[in-house]
Design an enzyme around this catalytic site. Sequence first.
Site, PDB file in Angstrom:
ATOM      1  N   GLU A 232       0.831  -1.203   0.000  1.00  0.00           N
ATOM      2  CA  GLU A 232       0.000   0.000   0.000  1.00  0.00           C
ATOM      3  C   GLU A 232       0.874   1.266   0.000  1.00  0.00           C
ATOM      4  O   GLU A 232       0.715   2.149   0.830  1.00  0.00           O
ATOM      5  CB  GLU A 232      -0.972  -0.020   1.181  1.00  0.00           C
ATOM      6  CG  GLU A 232      -1.922  -1.218   1.113  1.00  0.00           C
ATOM      7  CD  GLU A 232      -2.965  -1.272   2.210  1.00  0.00           C
ATOM      8  OE1 GLU A 232      -2.717  -0.738   3.296  1.00  0.00           O
ATOM      9  OE2 GLU A 232      -4.041  -1.859   1.963  1.00  0.00           O
ATOM     10  N   ASP A 311      -8.037  -9.379   3.894  1.00  0.00           N
ATOM     11  CA  ASP A 311      -7.771  -8.268   4.798  1.00  0.00           C
ATOM     12  C   ASP A 311      -8.849  -8.188   5.877  1.00  0.00           C
ATOM     13  O   ASP A 311      -9.714  -7.316   5.822  1.00  0.00           O
ATOM     14  CB  ASP A 311      -7.760  -6.966   3.974  1.00  0.00           C
ATOM     15  CG  ASP A 311      -7.320  -5.783   4.797  1.00  0.00           C
ATOM     16  OD1 ASP A 311      -6.968  -5.973   5.965  1.00  0.00           O
ATOM     17  OD2 ASP A 311      -7.353  -4.664   4.262  1.00  0.00           O
ATOM     18  N   GLU A 339     -12.525  -3.080  12.121  1.00  0.00           N
ATOM     19  CA  GLU A 339     -12.563  -2.304  10.879  1.00  0.00           C
ATOM     20  C   GLU A 339     -13.694  -2.761   9.958  1.00  0.00           C
ATOM     21  O   GLU A 339     -14.489  -1.948   9.496  1.00  0.00           O
ATOM     22  CB  GLU A 339     -11.220  -2.411  10.157  1.00  0.00           C
ATOM     23  CG  GLU A 339     -11.202  -1.638   8.855  1.00  0.00           C
ATOM     24  CD  GLU A 339      -9.856  -1.687   8.145  1.00  0.00           C
ATOM     25  OE1 GLU A 339      -8.901  -2.263   8.687  1.00  0.00           O
ATOM     26  OE2 GLU A 339      -9.775  -1.133   7.027  1.00  0.00           O
TER      27      GLU A 339
HETATM   28  O1  GCW Z   1      -7.154  -2.990   5.713  1.00  0.00           O
HETATM   29  C1  GCW Z   1      -6.121  -2.135   5.556  1.00  0.00           C
HETATM   30  C2  GCW Z   1      -6.550  -0.965   6.343  1.00  0.00           C
HETATM   31  C3  GCW Z   1      -5.433   0.020   6.514  1.00  0.00           C
HETATM   32  C4  GCW Z   1      -4.238  -0.693   7.136  1.00  0.00           C
HETATM   33  C5  GCW Z   1      -3.852  -1.885   6.253  1.00  0.00           C
HETATM   34  C6  GCW Z   1      -2.730  -2.719   6.873  1.00  0.00           C
HETATM   35  C7  GCW Z   1      -2.503   0.165   8.548  1.00  0.00           C
HETATM   36  O2  GCW Z   1      -7.667  -0.377   5.722  1.00  0.00           O
HETATM   37  O3  GCW Z   1      -5.904   1.057   7.337  1.00  0.00           O
HETATM   38  O4  GCW Z   1      -3.153   0.177   7.315  1.00  0.00           O
HETATM   39  O5  GCW Z   1      -4.949  -2.724   6.076  1.00  0.00           O
HETATM   40  O6  GCW Z   1      -3.048  -3.696   7.538  1.00  0.00           O
HETATM   41  O7  GCW Z   1      -1.580  -2.389   6.687  1.00  0.00           O
END
Ligand code: GCW
Length: 605
Positions: A232, A311, A339
């Site tokens: 990311e 995720d 989340e």
């Molecule tokens: O799911 C995503 C989240 C991000 C997070 C990322 C990760 C810390 O939306 O907010 O960033 O995973 O786990 O690195």
Amino acid sequence: MRYAWLPCLKSPVPETLKRPLSVADHEARQVADGVCFAVDRDMGEGYKLEKAGDGYRITGGETGVLYGTYALVRALAAGDPLPEGVQKPFYPLRMIDCWDNMDGTVERGYAGRSLWFEGGEFRYDPARIRQLGRMLASVGINALCVNNVNVHAPAQQLIGWLLPDLAAFADILRPFGVRLMVSVDFSMPLQCGLDTADPLDSRVQAWWNARADAVYAAVPDLAGFLVKADSEHRPGPNAYGRDHAQGANMLARALKPHGGVLVWRAFVYNCMQDWRDHSIDRPCAAYNAYMPLDGRFDENVILQIKNGPYDFQVREPASPLFFGLRNTRTAIEYQLAQEYTGHQIDLYAMPPMWREVTDCIGKEAVQAIAAVSNLGRDENWFGHPFAALNLFAFGLFAWDPDSAPAALIGSWAKLTYALPADQEKTLADMLLGSRAVYEKYTSPLGLCWMVQPGLHYGPNPYGYEFDAWGTYNRADRNGVGIDRTAAGTGYACQYPKELADAYGDPARCPENLLLFFHRLPYTYRMKDGRTLIQRIYDDHFEGCEAAEAMRRDLQGLALPEPDRAEALERMDKQARNARNWRDVINTFFHRFSGIDDEKGRVIYD
Ligand code: GCW
């Protein structure tokens, strides 16, 4: 300030208590007179509890007597028998990863601002941090990563000019057996005068070695570094044509002389995907990236793998890396922060999920366990008073992964609230079933990502459909889901044969993962004879009704204030959320399929 559990431990820990033994001594005196300690350093974190005359004897290593004390507190408070024999944690590293930013925000935090950062610096109430230490120690959590894996300025400086502050923070948590970890930015040498962060460059290696020396001079017992790299848009070794073993080992070698570990996250995928391109399938990514590296990581590297290949979705299969990697030390990463699972508004008790994953992969599949924290500065620490359960249970599950979800949940309910037995059971049952309820009214049958983009609360079935994140359901008038069998993306083939065969066959695939592995028509017959579309409708109607039933149950509980008011307020939001999910998802599939609900219930156009 309220305690989330163990209401018998309400008094603050005195300033003067600095060593684990002293803390244990203090806690023990609150619970029972006549508790004596026998410290046997060889026992490390292990302990043994025994009756001794009218009191108790706690034998253990220095941290072991602390854990033994809390185990005694728990047993006496709950009226449980003392655990027999020597108790030792199954996983040596039991960590919470805090996604706290130095501006005081918490990424995916649903319990208020950071407990220790504000305005770009450490700013906290030491008494509250001691209470945090006590809370973590009371369930055996022994490491805390202090900052977000997305390292935002000035958090790079936690291993630079902020080291004295980091050391002061570590001093507060040390008596509770909690060691700090720091998320570091792979590109930090670039910010400090070097023209490269290439892990094979000797100047870069020397820079990290010197940094590690300085860090350990300030915090001699730091657990290590945590790294999110090439993920990311975070910097990483790929920018220099190096792989993740080369990147991780370079950092691990800097930490090694000091006994530190390098925790490297395996959350790596293409986040710039073209939705038109069906040849890329995000769940395949981590396995493809890390299997070729198996055996190449140094022994003080731990590869931290999210529980599922996507995720932290409501329902995912376990990551195939847990089966595949044989010569790499691994940690499983869960997310206590809700989340995708209700933002600490909707109830979602996690132990049933952990149990399923562990039953699937085996507790020996990993060597360490971590969870993204759900803590914040809210007065009750967790936003929702019941969300405390997930941290409590995580600690005990990390200590003993054979723990039964019902036992963990029941024990939290008992230690937190003095409810009459029938109400305690109602609360425990509500929590135990909460994941199933949430799953029913949100994404059915292993479908993921039907959430509001960015926010991740509330329904939006096509919200991520034409995006770059690799998060598609590909629903159309003919059917829904992605074919991940050998004939499709091949993801199912990443599992050992027996599992791959089961996942790859719609008739044998667990129904709760059916649409994760298969693309099926709406008229597909489920095992009980219902059509797929009817099952989708039924789940949403039932999930919504179950949320209403939870609300009625909650109203009947004599919880203390303000917990009762807070829980009811959130439950109202949950009930609204459930209705919204039910109607949006049912309408979405009704529009595509053109098939009515057999039971004639209302589906809006
Ligand atoms: O799911 C995503 C989240 C991000 C997070 C990322 C990760 C810390 O939306 O907010 O960033 O995973 O786990 O690195």
